[in-house]
Design a protein around this motif. Structure first.
Motif, short mmCIF file in Angstrom:
data_model
loop_
_atom_site.label_atom_id
_atom_site.label_comp_id
_atom_site.label_asym_id
_atom_site.label_seq_id
_atom_site.Cartn_x
_atom_site.Cartn_y
_atom_site.Cartn_z
N LEU A 38 0.83 -1.21 0.00
CA LEU A 38 0.00 0.00 0.00
C LEU A 38 0.86 1.26 0.00
O LEU A 38 0.65 2.18 -0.80
CB LEU A 38 -0.90 -0.03 1.25
N ASP A 39 1.84 1.30 0.89
CA ASP A 39 2.69 2.50 1.00
C ASP A 39 3.61 2.64 -0.22
O ASP A 39 3.85 3.74 -0.69
CB ASP A 39 3.52 2.45 2.28
N GLU A 53 -8.79 -4.11 -0.66
CA GLU A 53 -8.77 -5.31 -1.51
C GLU A 53 -8.36 -4.97 -2.95
O GLU A 53 -8.88 -4.02 -3.54
CB GLU A 53 -10.17 -5.95 -1.51
N THR A 54 -7.44 -5.74 -3.47
CA THR A 54 -6.88 -5.48 -4.81
C THR A 54 -6.81 -6.79 -5.58
O THR A 54 -6.38 -7.81 -5.03
CB THR A 54 -5.45 -4.88 -4.67
N ALA A 55 -7.20 -6.74 -6.85
CA ALA A 55 -7.16 -7.96 -7.66
C ALA A 55 -5.72 -8.28 -8.06
O ALA A 55 -4.95 -7.39 -8.42
CB ALA A 55 -8.02 -7.78 -8.90
N VAL A 56 -5.38 -9.56 -7.96
CA VAL A 56 -4.05 -10.05 -8.35
C VAL A 56 -4.19 -10.75 -9.70
O VAL A 56 -4.98 -11.69 -9.83
CB VAL A 56 -3.49 -11.03 -7.29
N ARG A 72 -6.76 -12.22 -5.31
CA ARG A 72 -6.92 -10.91 -4.67
C ARG A 72 -6.10 -10.88 -3.39
O ARG A 72 -5.75 -11.92 -2.84
CB ARG A 72 -8.38 -10.63 -4.33
N MET A 73 -5.82 -9.67 -2.93
CA MET A 73 -5.03 -9.54 -1.71
C MET A 73 -5.37 -8.21 -1.03
O MET A 73 -5.96 -7.32 -1.66
CB MET A 73 -3.54 -9.61 -2.02
N PHE A 74 -5.01 -8.11 0.24
CA PHE A 74 -5.22 -6.87 0.98
C PHE A 74 -3.85 -6.22 1.13
O PHE A 74 -3.00 -6.69 1.90
CB PHE A 74 -5.91 -7.16 2.32
#
Ligand code: FES
Length: 309
Positions: free
Chosen positions: A244-245, A267-270, A292-294
């Motif tokens: 995220l950072d 949540e982001t699609a991988v 997906r992942m956080f």
């Protein structure tokens, strides 16, 4: 973020636990059992609290807040500063702990973990499903909502630790069998224990909600690369930074809230690569799908991840 709401009522419901009723001018958004609300406090802190009111009453939300002396100040603010009439920002509701259909439910709550389970009990009751609840806490006076639960008679087992010792999980759950769903929420030692007891049960029987993600040390101590397909960027994530950072540093903002892997906002699609899931949200089979992942807490097992950002 939604329109701000005001605190309509604040009630002490047990030692160290208050409930807040939050209302705006009209209907609040619909929600389902297991949902939580992001509360954005006037101090700028954002905290997640499970909704524990009546989902069919669309005029307000109700949340329960435990005072956490070792916490980061959110619960202390709610207990000591927030008052009736004050405005708070809200996000959600969001549900990472949905109640799936089943002919029978076994609910296990530890302390404030009762909050997401209360609406589930009401839903199970409405649907005519078989259900029982095992509810533990340090002592009776610290256990919220005992009055609400009394009406359900012996389907609810109230087991304060100072009277009964540790919860008898194996005795409550009984022999492994199909057509049962087990929902548990509470402190990590309780959830670890129930995961062990449920190991011989059919896959996907148990669903837990954790207050904090506890994934231990990351699997890799070296940098990895994330490729952001929509932005056309490649970003190196060092061991010291979250995905995220690192992507924010490169100019790609991902919405976030808890930054602890518990709320689901980031949540982001991988699209390719193998994420190392470090959140407290996904079930094992969802982790295995690797789609997906956080990104606030989860990292990478592979040298490269391709993300839909
Ligand atoms: S910001 Fe809450 S899960 Fe990532």
């Amino acid at each position: 973020m939604n329109a701000p709401l005001r605190v309509r009522r604040k009630t002490v419901v047990a030692d160290g636990v208050v409930t807040l009723e939050l209302a705006g001018g009209g209907r609040v958004k619909d929600w389902t059992p297991g949902s939580h609300l992001d509360l954005v406090l006037p101090t700028g802190l954002t905290r997640q609290y499970s909704l524990c009111g009546d989902r069919w009453d669309s005029g307000h939300y109700r949340i329960g807040v435990l005072r956490e002396p070792g916490g980061r100040g959110g619960s202390a603010y709610v207990h000591d500063e927030l008052d009736v009439g004050d405005e708070v920002g809200v996000g959600g509701p969001r549900n990472n702990f949905p109640l799936v259909p089943s002919p029978e439910y076994l609910f296990v709550a530890g302390g404030i973990g009762i909050t997401p389970l209360l609406p589930m009990v009401h839903q199970a009751e409405l649907l005519g499903a078989r259900w029982r609840l095992l509810y533990g806490g340090r002592h009776r006076a610290s256990m919220a909502f005992l009055d609400d639960l009394e009406a359900h008679g012996d389907r609810v087992l109230v087991r304060p630790q100072d009277e009964h010792g540790l919860l008898d999980l194996a005795g409550f759950l009984g022999e492994p069998r199909p057509d049962v769903k087990i929902y548990a929420c509470g402190p990590a030692p309780l959830l670890d224990a129930i995961e062990r007891v449920c190991a011989p049960w059919p896959p996907y029987t148990l669903r837990t909600e954790r207050f904090v993600a506890d994934a231990g040390e990351p699997a890799r101590s070296t940098p990895f690369e994330v490729e952001l397909v929509r932005s056309g960027l490649r970003v190196t994530v060092p061991p010291s930074a979250s995905v995220l950072d690192a992507v924010a540093e490169a100019g790609v903002e991902v919405l976030s809230s808890c930054r602890q892997g518990t709320c689901g906002t980031c949540e982001t699609a991988v699209l390719a690569g193998r994420p190392e899931h470090r959140d407290a949200i996904l079930e094992d089979h969802e982790r295995a799908a690797a789609d997906r992942m956080f990104v606030c807490v989860s990292r990478s097992l592979s040298d490269r991840l391709v993300l839909d950002l």
